[in-house]
Write an enzyme that holds these catalytic residues in place. Structure first.
Site, PDB file in Angstrom:
ATOM      1  N   LYS A 179       0.818  -1.061   0.100  1.00 28.60           N
ATOM      2  CA  LYS A 179      -0.156  -0.193  -0.179  1.00 28.60           C
ATOM      3  C   LYS A 179       0.859   1.140   0.058  1.00 28.60           C
ATOM      4  CE  LYS A 179      -1.782   2.787   2.275  1.00 28.60           C
ATOM      5  NZ  LYS A 179      -1.785   4.366   2.135  1.00 28.60           N
ATOM      6  N   GLU A 255       9.472   1.143  10.918  1.00 32.16           N
ATOM      7  CA  GLU A 255      10.610   2.334  10.679  1.00 32.16           C
ATOM      8  C   GLU A 255       9.910   3.591  11.030  1.00 32.16           C
ATOM      9  OE1 GLU A 255      12.752   5.431   9.717  1.00 32.16           O
ATOM     10  OE2 GLU A 255      12.235   4.278   7.877  1.00 32.16           O
ATOM     11  N   CYS A 290      13.394  10.990   7.339  1.00 29.69           N
ATOM     12  CA  CYS A 290      13.195  10.664   8.799  1.00 29.69           C
ATOM     13  C   CYS A 290      14.617  10.646   9.557  1.00 29.69           C
ATOM     14  CB  CYS A 290      12.678   9.201   8.987  1.00 29.69           C
ATOM     15  SG  CYS A 290      13.793   7.794   7.842  1.00 29.69           S
ATOM     16  N   GLU A 389       9.090  15.930  14.968  1.00 33.89           N
ATOM     17  CA  GLU A 389       9.884  15.918  13.667  1.00 33.89           C
ATOM     18  C   GLU A 389       8.824  16.930  12.778  1.00 33.89           C
ATOM     19  OE1 GLU A 389      11.032  12.014  11.026  1.00 33.89           O
ATOM     20  OE2 GLU A 389       8.970  12.189  11.560  1.00 33.89           O
TER      21      GLU A 389
END
Length: 489
Positions: A179, A255, A290, A389
């Protein structure tokens, strides 16, 4: 652009199909806001069809039953096809998510192909084991594919993130349902066609586009999915683990986010190199990484000098047209993400950080989504821009006094994905690297990388590792077969 044939339909059981309820959503380019194509808005019934196809393919062993050397040859053909279609895939990636075309072609296509090739080459070189037992027994320790693997990937590196997961999963003999992010679905759908062309049988690799709450949740909750592998935000990663537990207790690998500290000591062996890495690694991919070194910790005695050099480099990263081969920073993936980054910039100013560069939307006249490279000084870990983040071109600069202070501030985060240390003192480099809570620590460089080393984090940066031989562990079950031997001799 005119040469691209964009097809937003799902790829299930070797065929392009629309969503069962015929719903679609528009795929909008962040480059200039144009509509690229309609994409199938798949939901639970489409996920069910893909999982059923994957399960049938696994059970009849059309792929898992092939000798490893044969799967290897198919995977290598798959990698070759990515390179053969590299220009097409790169253009598709740039139009879909906004990264510079030079990076899409030179980094993303090549890295994805290399990943697929590497795992293909590796699969016939993994050996099972025989345990030490008494003469009356033979204990075989074998690794077998888990079955049907669900994969959910983000929009920042669509091809690379997909390859990191589908390559070891497929090489090990599993069937896969992927997906992709609704913000960047196009290259994943094209990869499925190339996989079929390479010789991966129908049903083994399926791609189902759609929204996370509809298609993604259905995949994570599916009772016939044996493993779910996810890359994305920590917020959604928590939900993935919960859904995996609530359903069939499928293994879940995640992750997730990062707020990586980049620590520069006064005895840094090459200050110019450290400055270039701090700026270039942060603004690469528009800061949508990331592992971006978004927290720059500079020892107070060299901070002024470091900032002077860094600010001199910032104009070179001004956003440009991603289709221009000279552009080094492109567009933010969509308006929602651009607005999110701009809110973080406002929060930084409101909480007392000093804005030294950027801080605003640019190139609005193009219809695309662009933000000037942004630098804040006077940041503390109590500030939102140091804690959360941002996933955009925003660098937060902090200062420290000594190694203990640097480690304390670096570890003062819920994340633990990546870090860096710049020092000529070998003892200091080893000591600080050991003390940092991060999955990867770079010393006197940042972002040098290879498929041969694992990637992942600790704390709220996720569970498990992508890349390297360690990734196979996520997609293989370990089975012991204990045989009694009553030998007459």
């Amino acid at each position: 652009m005119t040469e691209l044939q964009l097809d937003g339909r799902a790829f299930i059981n070797g065929e392009r199909v629309g969503a069962r309820d015929e719903q679609v959503f528009d795929c909008i380019s962040p480059v200039d806001g144009r509509r690229l194509t309609a994409v199938a808005r798949c939901g639970a019934v489409d996920i069910d069809a893909a999982v059923s196809a994957a399960r049938a393919a696994f059970e009849d062993q059309r792929w898992s039953g092939l000798p490893p050397a044969q799967r290897k040859r198919v995977m290598i053909r798959f990698a070759d096809l990515l390179l053969a279609h590299g220009d097409e895939l790169a253009l598709m990636e740039t139009l879909d998510m906004g990264k510079p075309i030079q990076h899409a072609r030179g980094v993303d296509v090549n890295s994805a192909a290399n990943c697929i090739r590497w795992y293909g080459e590796a699969i016939d070189k993994l050996y099972d084991q025989i345990a030490p037992t008494a003469r009356t027994a033979l204990a075989l320790i074998q690794r077998e594919p888990v079955g049907v693997v669900g994969v959910i990937v983000p929009w920042n590196y669509p091809m690379i993130m997909a390859a990191w997961k589908i390559a070891p999963a497929l090489a090990a003999g599993n069937s896969v349902v992927l997906k992709p992010s609704e913000k960047s679905p196009l290259t994943a759908l094209r990869l499925a066609e190339l996989a079929l062309q390479a010789g991966i049988p129908p049903g083994v690799f399926n791609v189902v586009p759609g929204y996370g709450a509809e298609a993604g949740a259905a995949l994570a909750l599916h009772m016939d999915v044996d493993c779910i592998a996810f890359t994305g935000s920590t917020r959604v990663g928590r939900q993935i683990h919960i859904m995996a537990a609530q359903s069939n207790l499928k293994r879940a690998w995640t992750e997730l986010g990062g707020k990586s500290p980049n620590i520069v000591f006064a005895d840094c062996p090459d200050l110019d190199k450290a400055v270039q890495a701090a700026v270039g690694s942060l603004f690469f991919n528009q800061g949508e990484s990331c592992n971006a070194p978004s927290r720059l910790l500079v020892q107070d005695s060299i901070k002024a000098q470091f900032l002077e050099k860094a600010l001199a480099l910032v104009p070179a990263y001004a956003p440009g047209n991603p289709l221009d081969p000279a552009t080094v920073m492109g567009a933010i993936v969509d308006r929602a993400q651009m607005d999110s980054v701009l809110r973080y910039i406002e929060a930084g100013k409101e909480e007392g950080a000093r804005l030294l560069a950027g801080g605003a939307q640019v190139m609005a006249e193009t219809g695309g989504y662009y933000i000037a490279p942004t630098v804040f000084d006077g940041v503390t870990n109590a500030m939102t821009i140091a804690r959360e983040e941002i996933f955009g071109p925003v660098l937060s600069v902090l200062s420290f006094t000594d190694a203990l202070d640097a480690v304390r501030q670096a570890n003062q985060s819920v994340y633990g994905l990546q870090a860096a240390v710049w020092t000529r003192d070998l003892n200091q480099a080893h000591g600080v690297a050991r003390a940092l809570r991060a999955g990867t620590v770079h010393v006197n460089q940042y972002d040098e990388d290879d498929i041969t080393v694992p990637f992942g984090g600790c704390k709220q940066s996720g569970v498990g590792r992508d890349k390297s031989l360690h990734a196979f562990d996520k997609y293989l079950e370990t089975k012991t077969t204990w045989m009694r031997i009553d030998s007459p001799v």
